[in-house]
Design a protein around this motif. Structure first.
Motif, short mmCIF file in Angstrom:
data_model
loop_
_atom_site.label_atom_id
_atom_site.label_comp_id
_atom_site.label_asym_id
_atom_site.label_seq_id
_atom_site.Cartn_x
_atom_site.Cartn_y
_atom_site.Cartn_z
N THR A 59 0.87 -1.18 0.00
CA THR A 59 0.00 0.00 0.00
C THR A 59 0.90 1.23 0.00
OG1 THR A 59 -1.75 -1.14 1.23
CG2 THR A 59 -1.82 1.27 1.19
N ASP A 100 -0.04 7.14 -1.29
CA ASP A 100 -1.24 7.79 -1.82
C ASP A 100 -2.47 6.91 -1.68
OD1 ASP A 100 -0.56 5.85 -3.64
OD2 ASP A 100 -0.97 7.09 -5.41
N GLY A 101 -2.30 5.72 -1.07
CA GLY A 101 -3.42 4.79 -0.90
C GLY A 101 -3.52 3.74 -2.00
N SER A 102 -2.75 3.87 -3.06
CA SER A 102 -2.78 2.88 -4.14
C SER A 102 -2.28 1.53 -3.62
CB SER A 102 -1.92 3.34 -5.32
OG SER A 102 -2.42 4.54 -5.88
N GLN A 103 -2.92 0.47 -4.09
CA GLN A 103 -2.56 -0.88 -3.66
C GLN A 103 -1.96 -1.65 -4.84
OE1 GLN A 103 -6.03 -2.63 -1.86
NE2 GLN A 103 -5.84 -1.40 -0.01
N GLY A 148 3.15 11.28 -4.19
CA GLY A 148 1.79 11.71 -3.91
C GLY A 148 1.64 13.21 -3.85
N ARG A 152 4.06 10.85 -8.89
CA ARG A 152 3.54 9.50 -8.63
C ARG A 152 4.08 8.55 -9.70
NH1 ARG A 152 -2.50 8.28 -7.05
NH2 ARG A 152 -3.09 9.45 -8.93
N THR A 162 -5.31 4.78 -6.63
CA THR A 162 -6.23 5.71 -5.99
C THR A 162 -6.26 7.03 -6.76
OG1 THR A 162 -5.84 4.76 -3.81
CG2 THR A 162 -6.73 6.99 -3.88
N LEU A 185 -6.66 10.91 -6.91
CA LEU A 185 -6.43 12.00 -5.97
C LEU A 185 -7.27 13.22 -6.35
CD1 LEU A 185 -2.55 11.85 -5.46
CD2 LEU A 185 -4.36 10.73 -4.13
#
Length: 333
Positions: free
Chosen positions: A131, A134-137, A154, A158, A171, A173
């Motif tokens: 993870t 920026d929250g992207s998985q 982020g 990115r 994710t 933004l």
């Protein structure tokens, strides 16, 4: 015992002023993965405050001579003290300082990637879930690596760098900042928020879009081209940047490996052999040319190379034998 490492202690360590005990504490503390990112952050901060330039020997010599003249003016009248300083001779502490500067500068250059990027690696047969800030998985497939900027991710950028294969869930933004996957194989994937798989293996390069929209930037010959992909698109990139676009009804199957599931759709045994090499580091040989072109269709669950090999050969009514580090697949006698 919990170590209390302060900013001052780290700065003394970087400057070479730490005591033997402090050096040992810092080095043991930095071995912990949870502390390593903070270690590199303070290192970057220290380097920004202490630029590693080559010393100006002539300026240093002039300052030294000025100090000597001031020292002489304090001597009793009539007493003379003549000091001749040759630019070719410097005291031991000058050379010690110069050596430290050189070592730090060279080390900073050699390890600049480790300072600027956090790199995640997977071994053969291993997958890893990440993870990002920026929250992207992301799920890294076996024998793959991902480089992520340590600073400004982020905010300023990115961009990530992929070698191997990974499944991305990006994710979106509020500032609509693009997420870019750079591959080093003359193609990049640009997204805002989506789910997709990128494969950069030596024998095959492909992008499969599950959800959202991505832009594929690629080099075809001497021309820079772009392709906007929609869900269900499967793009394979051949030699010279040749792009082939297909539609797949189940794009999620191309990320099934993250659940230890392998889905084959008219996949030749030769392609399966390449999968064993890429994912498990296992060399599979198929001596019979006709057999190498046999195709497999189906979904198979396996947690390692041996499980997958057993399942596939049993399903296809084949046999295999081990010869050293090789697996040889043949038809049943």
């Amino acid at each position: 015992m919990k170590m209390h490492i302060t900013k001052e202690m780290l700065f003394n360590y970087f400057a070479g002023r730490a005591t033997v005990f402090q050096k040992q504490m810092v080095e043991e503390w930095a071995q912990n993965n949870e502390n390593r990112e903070l270690f590199y952050a303070y290192l970057a901060m220290w380097e920004s405050e202490h630029p590693q330039y080559i010393a100006d020997a002539n300026a240093a010599l002039a300052r030294h001579q000025e100090r000597m003249r001031g020292y002489q003016s304090q001597k009793e009248e009539g007493e003379t003290l003549e000091v001749e300083v040759s630019p070719r001779w410097m005291p031991w502490w000058f050379w010690a300082a110069a050596s430290i500067i050189l070592i730090v500068a060279v080390s900073g250059w050699l390890f600049r990637d480790a300072i600027q990027y956090q790199t995640y690696h997977t071994a053969y047969g291993q997958t890893q879930r990440l993870t990002l800030g920026d929250g992207s998985q992301i799920v890294l497939n076996a024998n793959s690596s991902l480089r992520v900027p340590r600073f400004g991710f982020g905010h300023q950028t990115r961009e990530v760098y992929l070698t191997g294969e990974a499944n991305f869930s990006v994710t979106h933004l509020p500032n609509h900042q693009k997420f870019i996957v750079k591959t080093g194989q003359e193609f990049d994937v640009v997204v805002l928020g989506t789910e997709f798989v990128v494969n950069t293996r030596p024998k095959v390069a492909k992008v499969v879009l599950n959800k959202g929209k991505v832009q594929l930037r690629y080099q075809e010959g001497n021309n820079q081209k772009q392709l906007m992909m929609k869900p269900g698109d499967l793009v394979t990139l051949g030699e010279g940047g040749k792009v082939n676009l297909h539609q797949t009804q189940e794009p999620q199957n191309y990320a099934a490996w993250q659940d230890h599931r392998f889905v084959f759709e008219e996949t030749t045994l030769q392609e399966v052999a390449q999968l064993f090499k890429d994912n498990f580091g296992v060399t599979v040989e198929i001596p019979e040319a006709e057999l190498a072109q046999w195709t497999l269709t189906g979904s198979f669950t396996a947690h390692n190379a041996e499980e997958l090999l057993e399942t596939l050969t049993e399903a296809a009514n084949l046999t295999y034998q081990k010869e050293g580090k090789k697996i040889i697949i043949t038809t049943n006698p």
